[in-house]
Design a protein around this motif. Sequence first.
Motif, mmCIF file in Angstrom:
data_model
loop_
_atom_site.group_PDB
_atom_site.id
_atom_site.type_symbol
_atom_site.label_atom_id
_atom_site.label_comp_id
_atom_site.label_asym_id
_atom_site.label_seq_id
_atom_site.Cartn_x
_atom_site.Cartn_y
_atom_site.Cartn_z
ATOM 1 N N LEU A 1 1.088 -0.985 0.151
ATOM 2 C CA LEU A 1 -0.044 -0.106 0.287
ATOM 3 C C LEU A 1 1.328 0.577 -0.202
ATOM 4 O O LEU A 1 1.009 2.081 -0.721
ATOM 5 C CB LEU A 1 -0.665 -0.466 1.446
ATOM 6 N N TYR A 2 1.631 1.072 0.424
ATOM 7 C CA TYR A 2 2.675 2.953 1.143
ATOM 8 C C TYR A 2 3.708 2.568 -0.250
ATOM 9 O O TYR A 2 3.850 3.981 0.223
ATOM 10 C CB TYR A 2 3.037 2.580 2.452
ATOM 11 N N LEU A 3 4.132 1.777 -0.201
ATOM 12 C CA LEU A 3 5.149 1.674 -1.156
ATOM 13 C C LEU A 3 4.674 1.981 -2.273
ATOM 14 O O LEU A 3 6.235 1.971 -3.378
ATOM 15 C CB LEU A 3 6.453 0.896 -0.358
ATOM 16 N N ASN A 4 4.227 1.347 -2.692
ATOM 17 C CA ASN A 4 3.614 1.154 -4.169
ATOM 18 C C ASN A 4 3.889 0.535 -5.352
ATOM 19 O O ASN A 4 4.086 1.071 -6.265
ATOM 20 C CB ASN A 4 3.196 3.034 -4.772
ATOM 21 N N ASP A 5 4.105 -0.634 -4.789
ATOM 22 C CA ASP A 5 5.189 -1.614 -5.564
ATOM 23 C C ASP A 5 3.931 -2.657 -5.512
ATOM 24 O O ASP A 5 4.327 -3.479 -4.740
ATOM 25 C CB ASP A 5 5.844 -1.717 -4.866
ATOM 26 N N PRO A 6 3.192 -3.099 -6.451
ATOM 27 C CA PRO A 6 2.250 -3.929 -6.548
ATOM 28 C C PRO A 6 3.153 -5.645 -6.066
ATOM 29 O O PRO A 6 2.250 -6.535 -6.199
ATOM 30 C CB PRO A 6 1.547 -3.893 -8.488
ATOM 31 N N ASP A 7 4.466 -5.634 -7.060
ATOM 32 C CA ASP A 7 4.660 -7.229 -7.219
ATOM 33 C C ASP A 7 5.001 -6.961 -5.511
ATOM 34 O O ASP A 7 6.010 -8.474 -4.733
ATOM 35 C CB ASP A 7 6.041 -7.266 -8.008
ATOM 36 N N LEU A 8 5.246 -6.318 -4.397
ATOM 37 C CA LEU A 8 5.946 -6.367 -3.412
ATOM 38 C C LEU A 8 5.171 -7.869 -2.324
ATOM 39 O O LEU A 8 5.902 -8.725 -1.808
ATOM 40 C CB LEU A 8 6.104 -5.232 -2.319
ATOM 41 N N GLU A 9 3.800 -7.526 -2.324
ATOM 42 C CA GLU A 9 3.103 -8.191 -1.680
ATOM 43 C C GLU A 9 3.368 -10.173 -1.987
ATOM 44 O O GLU A 9 3.358 -10.427 -1.486
ATOM 45 C CB GLU A 9 1.166 -7.597 -1.814
ATOM 46 N N PRO A 10 2.624 -10.438 -2.717
ATOM 47 C CA PRO A 10 3.367 -11.443 -3.913
ATOM 48 C C PRO A 10 4.298 -11.320 -3.407
ATOM 49 O O PRO A 10 4.802 -12.850 -3.141
ATOM 50 C CB PRO A 10 3.254 -11.211 -5.154
ATOM 51 N N TRP A 11 5.963 -11.115 -3.675
ATOM 52 C CA TRP A 11 6.841 -11.067 -3.443
ATOM 53 C C TRP A 11 7.333 -11.572 -1.716
ATOM 54 O O TRP A 11 7.822 -12.869 -0.690
ATOM 55 C CB TRP A 11 8.246 -10.874 -3.338
ATOM 56 N N ILE A 12 6.752 -11.101 -1.011
ATOM 57 C CA ILE A 12 6.637 -10.973 0.604
ATOM 58 C C ILE A 12 6.313 -12.421 0.923
ATOM 59 O O ILE A 12 6.856 -12.798 2.275
ATOM 60 C CB ILE A 12 6.530 -9.899 1.680
ATOM 61 N N ARG A 13 4.639 -12.808 0.432
ATOM 62 C CA ARG A 13 4.153 -13.847 1.077
ATOM 63 C C ARG A 13 5.178 -15.228 0.341
ATOM 64 O O ARG A 13 4.348 -15.917 0.957
ATOM 65 C CB ARG A 13 2.599 -13.936 0.439
ATOM 66 N N ALA A 14 5.414 -15.011 -0.565
ATOM 67 C CA ALA A 14 6.057 -16.442 -1.001
ATOM 68 C C ALA A 14 7.734 -16.188 -0.037
ATOM 69 O O ALA A 14 7.977 -17.916 0.689
ATOM 70 C CB ALA A 14 6.528 -15.993 -3.011
ATOM 71 N N THR A 15 8.130 -15.714 -0.216
ATOM 72 C CA THR A 15 9.288 -16.142 1.068
ATOM 73 C C THR A 15 9.041 -16.033 2.094
ATOM 74 O O THR A 15 9.581 -16.605 2.352
ATOM 75 C CB THR A 15 10.380 -14.495 1.416
ATOM 76 N N VAL A 16 8.145 -15.657 2.445
ATOM 77 C CA VAL A 16 7.355 -15.893 4.583
ATOM 78 C C VAL A 16 7.521 -17.388 4.339
ATOM 79 O O VAL A 16 7.761 -17.843 5.657
ATOM 80 C CB VAL A 16 6.252 -14.851 4.881
ATOM 81 N N LYS A 17 6.185 -18.380 3.280
ATOM 82 C CA LYS A 17 6.664 -19.647 3.337
ATOM 83 C C LYS A 17 8.358 -20.505 4.067
ATOM 84 O O LYS A 17 8.051 -21.431 4.531
ATOM 85 C CB LYS A 17 6.492 -20.040 2.033
ATOM 86 N N GLU A 18 8.928 -20.107 3.416
ATOM 87 C CA GLU A 18 10.450 -20.741 3.699
ATOM 88 C C GLU A 18 10.946 -20.685 4.900
ATOM 89 O O GLU A 18 12.185 -21.579 4.798
ATOM 90 C CB GLU A 18 10.844 -20.244 2.454
ATOM 91 N N PHE A 19 10.598 -19.880 5.953
ATOM 92 C CA PHE A 19 10.953 -19.623 7.065
ATOM 93 C C PHE A 19 10.273 -20.287 7.868
ATOM 94 O O PHE A 19 8.729 -20.205 8.002
ATOM 95 C CB PHE A 19 11.049 -18.345 7.668
ATOM 96 N N PRO A 20 10.188 -21.141 9.390
ATOM 97 C CA PRO A 20 9.496 -21.055 10.306
ATOM 98 C C PRO A 20 9.025 -20.227 11.487
ATOM 99 O O PRO A 20 9.885 -18.331 11.066
ATOM 100 C CB PRO A 20 10.060 -22.413 11.181
ATOM 101 N N ALA A 21 7.616 -19.866 11.991
ATOM 102 C CA ALA A 21 7.613 -19.127 12.498
ATOM 103 C C ALA A 21 8.718 -18.201 13.404
ATOM 104 O O ALA A 21 8.508 -17.433 13.555
ATOM 105 C CB ALA A 21 6.593 -19.054 13.340
ATOM 106 N N GLU A 22 9.662 -19.041 13.858
ATOM 107 C CA GLU A 22 10.515 -18.507 15.169
ATOM 108 C C GLU A 22 11.675 -17.714 14.437
ATOM 109 O O GLU A 22 12.257 -16.713 15.028
ATOM 110 C CB GLU A 22 11.009 -19.212 15.745
#
Length: 535
Positions: free
Chosen positions: A101-122
């Motif tokens: 929303l704030y950085l006006n980059d439509p590719d950011l959110e899918p990139w972040i969500r894909a990256t998140v899945k690679e790591f354990p919650a801790e």
Amino acid sequence: MAKFFNNAGPVKADMNYHIDPLTRIDWDEVYDLILQQRYFILHAPRQTGKTSSLIAMMHALNKKEDFTALYVNIEGAQAARGDVEAGISAVCSAFARSASLYLNDPDLEPWIRATVKEFPAEDRLSSILAAFSMRLEKPLVLMLDEVDALVGDTLISLLRQLRAGYEQRPKAFPQSLVLCGVRDIRDYRIHTSHNEIITGGSAFNIKAASLRLGNFTEDESKDLWLQHTKETGQVFDEKIFPELWEDTKGQPWLVNALAHELTWNNKEARDRTKPLFLEDYFAARERLIQSRQTHLDQLTDKLKEPRVSRIIEELLQGEELPDTVFGKISTDDQQYVEDLGLITTKPQIAISNRIYREVIPREMTWLAQTRIVQESLWYTKEDLSLDMTKLLSAFQQFFRENSESWIERFDYKEAGPQLLMQAFLQRIINGGGRVNREYGLGSRRTDLFLEWPLDKEKGFFGPVQRVVIELKILRKGLENTIKEGLEQTTDYADKTGAGEAHLVIFNRNPQIPWEEKIWNKTMNHGKWTMGVWGS
């Protein structure tokens, strides 16, 4: 677009009258902390303007082109409680939405969500912040709002992951981090799933500073209201502004909510040619208090916490609690209650403003008020004035019959007599007059100022009966208590311009029979003749 006073959520400059959020913080100090790559705290009571200030800081930093600043509200993670997987996932999800929303980059959110899945919650949050920081061209300044809404293991994991990446800043972690909430981090008491208690300071020992967002100044409060006059032409009586200051002491939600109540919820005032007078303001204040809006409701809910109740009870009765209770009060407790916005400690400890002084005893005795069978009609003379002798005699009998059972129901038993008297009076006055309250630690008294209109048609715009009632607990002998009480009562009566004054003395010694406790007499002090009542 017409503007309105904002009594809910962050300020929108195009819709709301407002004080520039950046003028409410020490911007030079904040910017220096960011340049020094510091992690720090910004805290303030609820609905003070924290979120508005953080968002304004983000936009100001992004305009400087030295940093990439990002605001993220992580309150949604509160629902996860101690579930680290769910809680940290919610934090990362909020981060992804804000970045997009704030950085006006439509590719950011899918990139972040894909990256998140690679790591354990801790390790998920620290990993995503590292990857995100390295992806940016400029150092990241991250602002996390509502951090202290999180609880248990979720909050511990958040703080420790932020601490774990600290050494990697600014290339592979935020250069600077602002944690924002109601409390300073030292007041976090985190209960783990293994029943450990961990303080925020130990879980996040990289804090460089704690900044507190203050209230509006008296001039800012007035300037905010006068923006409405400039916009619409509607005029406020100048007598309103000293009352506004005493009622709010600049608490931003109260300043805005009173203005909204006066200029909008009062439908007659929507005619902007109608000037608004002091009595219009007093009527708006009473409606606001009776509305029990969320801000006021949250305020009174805090009174149930032992850390809060011990300090507020002292103030309500005007003297220190017994050693058995006072000994349990710590410096941190008092600072916590101040951080909540309930008290001020300079120049001396007191409840923060006049509206809180009014709301607190009303809320604490609300159930009692609804069950006390009293009507103002019973005590009204032919000239429509209150018969105070009859009223106070009735209270003596009521107190004799009900004090033990009612005071036992109150959370604040040490202040029970004062609270029960206020509940009794409020039940009689409701809908007709006003009860104003003053109390402060060290005064050994509670001052009540009753205002009762004598003309039903004109209300407070017509003649008004004004009565002072001072409440004292018998501590150091009846003669000395009466002497001190007479001096204090006459001082308060002179200050308020009252036409009648009474002193009520409560004897809490269970060994003394009621026949000796209940009495009344007329006494003189200076120019005053007043009733003195034993209960």
